[in-house]
Motif scaffolding. Structure first.
Motif, PDB file in Angstrom:
ATOM      1  N   ALA A 154       0.702   4.051  -1.526  1.00  0.00           N
ATOM      2  CA  ALA A 154       0.133   5.395  -1.494  1.00  0.00           C
ATOM      3  C   ALA A 154      -0.219   5.776  -0.039  1.00  0.00           C
ATOM      4  CB  ALA A 154      -1.050   5.184  -2.436  1.00  0.00           C
ATOM      5  N   ASP A 155      -0.224   4.831   0.886  1.00  0.00           N
ATOM      6  CA  ASP A 155      -0.530   5.167   2.345  1.00  0.00           C
ATOM      7  C   ASP A 155       0.631   5.972   2.885  1.00  0.00           C
ATOM      8  OD1 ASP A 155      -3.136   4.347   1.803  1.00  0.00           O
ATOM      9  OD2 ASP A 155      -2.974   2.400   2.698  1.00  0.00           O
ATOM     10  N   ARG A 207       0.717  -1.331  -0.063  1.00  0.00           N
ATOM     11  CA  ARG A 207      -0.043  -0.075   0.039  1.00  0.00           C
ATOM     12  C   ARG A 207       0.905   1.150   0.091  1.00  0.00           C
ATOM     13  NH1 ARG A 207      -0.872   1.541   5.770  1.00  0.00           N
ATOM     14  NH2 ARG A 207       0.395  -0.162   7.046  1.00  0.00           N
TER      15      ARG A 207
END
Length: 271
Positions: free
Chosen positions: A173-174, A171
């Motif tokens: 983008a987190d 993930r």
């Protein structure tokens, strides 16, 4: 992308809400009797008993010989010990109610676990347009007011460990921009408070301060949340002063943590 302001669903299922809140209480605070849970959920004892029976059936809770229900094997409390969370919440509630009485805005107590924060207490204000109860909810730490304040307590190495790239492999983008986050945290250390405008939820403004124990260690964060249309920057200073007074009074009730909490805090720093 920022999330929209959280509001109850148009067709809420009360039994599901009761079960989820009950599970959160058991996970965060270590246990409750039927009577205690009925009071917290504002339901009849028979309803609380049925909720707990279903949680036991699904292994979300266990019932002890003392008739106290505790978190079952499905639930795991993260870094913070149950005793510290329970004591923080119990001690904080009178202060939260006092802040709501003074500011008439929803007030929250929040703890950090790794890269997330959890709302462990929330008291709603009386205004018809208000931010709802957030108790039990989890948000990314770098997107919340008090989460940022607690991240500001970390050294650069500790911050790097919390946001290690390998933890975000699935993930990416987190994962926040660390150089930009460090710059922001440096500013927050100087200010001693934080303002969140639309960062965690669109249409929401939150102002927060850290809650420190008698040794100066940040235990939690205290914040007020309000609809953005009601936020007035001219009120910021007195608002922060009210929060700081409440945070100081709450933190003054806590000295050095007991052994089990100190061990949990040490484990958190190593993560």
């Amino acid at each position: 992308m920022d999330k929209p302001l959280k509001t109850p669903p148009p067709y809420p299922i009360a039994s599901v809400d009761h079960a989820l809140r009950a599970a959160t209480i058991l996970q965060m605070e270590g246990g409750a009797t039927v009577a205690q849970l009925a009071e917290r959920l504002d339901v009849a004892r028979s309803t609380a008993h049925r909720v707990l029976a279903m949680l036991v059936y699904r292994d979300f809770a266990v019932r002890g010989e003392d008739r106290v229900y505790r978190a079952g094997p499905v639930l795991e409390l993260a870094v913070h010990s149950q005793s510290l969370v329970s004591r923080l919440r119990t001690a904080a509630l009178p202060h939260l109610h006092r802040v709501v009485g003074l500011l008439d805005e929803t007030t929250n107590l929040i703890v950090r676990t790794g890269d997330t924060v959890r709302f462990i207490a929330s008291v709603e204000c009386r205004q018809s347009l208000r931010v709802g109860n957030r108790e039990g909810m989890v948000f990314p730490a770098h997107r919340t007011t008090t989460g940022l304040l607690m991240l500001a307590e970390l050294s650069d190495d500790e911050l790097e460990e919390v946001y290690a790239a390998e933890r975000y492999r699935d993930r990416p983008a987190d994962r926040p921009d660390l150089p930009r986050l460090r710059t922001e945290l440096k500013r927050l250390r100087r200010n001693g408070f934080a303002v969140n405008k639309d960062r965690s939820e669109r249409g929401l403004v939150a102002v927060g301060v850290p809650v420190r124990d008698q040794d100066g260690t940040a235990l939690a964060g205290l914040s007020v949340s309000m609809p953005g249309v009601r936020y007035d920057p001219q009120r910021l200073r007195p608002l922060v002063a009210t929060l700081e007074a409440a945070a100081q009074a709450l933190g003054g009730e806590f000295g050095s943590p007991p052994p089990e909490d100190a061990e949990a805090a040490t484990h958190e720093k190593r993560r």
